[in-house]
Write a protein that holds these residues in place. Sequence first.
Motif, PDB file in Angstrom:
ATOM      1  N   SER A 299      -2.704  -0.781  -6.908  1.00  2.47           N
ATOM      2  CA  SER A 299      -2.595  -0.705  -5.289  1.00  2.47           C
ATOM      3  C   SER A 299      -3.862  -0.029  -4.996  1.00  2.47           C
ATOM      4  O   SER A 299      -4.570   0.656  -5.602  1.00  2.47           O
TER       5      SER A 299
ATOM      6  N   CYS B 150      -5.254   1.941  -1.275  1.00  4.11           N
ATOM      7  CA  CYS B 150      -4.896   2.519   0.036  1.00  4.11           C
ATOM      8  C   CYS B 150      -5.503   1.523   1.185  1.00  4.11           C
ATOM      9  O   CYS B 150      -6.438   1.262   1.366  1.00  4.11           O
TER      10      CYS B 150
ATOM     11  N   TRP C 137       3.719   3.588  -8.119  1.00  6.88           N
ATOM     12  CA  TRP C 137       3.874   4.032  -6.684  1.00  6.88           C
ATOM     13  C   TRP C 137       4.803   5.054  -6.281  1.00  6.88           C
ATOM     14  O   TRP C 137       4.514   5.978  -5.371  1.00  6.88           O
TER      15      TRP C 137
ATOM     16  N   TYR D 112       3.116   8.382  -5.534  1.00 15.06           N
ATOM     17  CA  TYR D 112       2.629   8.659  -4.354  1.00 15.06           C
ATOM     18  C   TYR D 112       3.867   8.768  -3.368  1.00 15.06           C
ATOM     19  O   TYR D 112       4.282   7.896  -2.767  1.00 15.06           O
TER      20      TYR D 112
ATOM     21  N   TYR E 214       3.205   6.583  -0.206  1.00 16.96           N
ATOM     22  CA  TYR E 214       3.012   5.474  -0.615  1.00 16.96           C
ATOM     23  C   TYR E 214       3.352   4.357   0.768  1.00 16.96           C
ATOM     24  O   TYR E 214       4.464   4.783   1.257  1.00 16.96           O
ATOM     25  N   PRO E 215       2.567   3.207   1.136  1.00 13.74           N
ATOM     26  CA  PRO E 215       1.410   2.994   0.313  1.00 13.74           C
ATOM     27  C   PRO E 215       0.199   3.434   0.622  1.00 13.74           C
ATOM     28  O   PRO E 215      -0.929   3.001   0.408  1.00 13.74           O
TER      29      PRO E 215
ATOM     30  N   CYS F 226      -2.523   6.659   0.150  1.00  9.13           N
ATOM     31  CA  CYS F 226      -2.724   7.598  -1.107  1.00  9.13           C
ATOM     32  C   CYS F 226      -2.784   8.969  -0.833  1.00  9.13           C
ATOM     33  O   CYS F 226      -2.549   9.851  -1.615  1.00  9.13           O
TER      34      CYS F 226
ATOM     35  N   ARG G 258      -1.753   8.445   5.761  1.00  6.61           N
ATOM     36  CA  ARG G 258      -0.373   8.014   6.562  1.00  6.61           C
ATOM     37  C   ARG G 258      -0.610   8.432   8.136  1.00  6.61           C
ATOM     38  O   ARG G 258      -0.303   7.510   8.878  1.00  6.61           O
TER      39      ARG G 258
END
Length: 61
Positions: A4, A6, A17, A20, A23-24, A26, A31
């Motif tokens: 995946s 970021c 995942w 993290y 997630y999604p 990193c 976020r």
Amino acid sequence: MSKSRCPICDAAMPGNWQDYPDYPFCSRRCRVIDLGRWLGEDYRVPDPTPPNDRSSPADGD
Ligand SMILES: [Zn+2]
């Protein structure tokens, strides 16, 4: 297991995942950045100008 990335900083996110918590993204910072983007794009409000402002003094009765 597909790797995946970021969606914010495009950093590679190897592993699961579950590793993290954000997630999604990193990291928590990414976020927050994503959240800010959503809020920024959603902040567009229509112009609250009234369509018929009948205050024209030229309207002599
Ligand atoms: Zn990131």
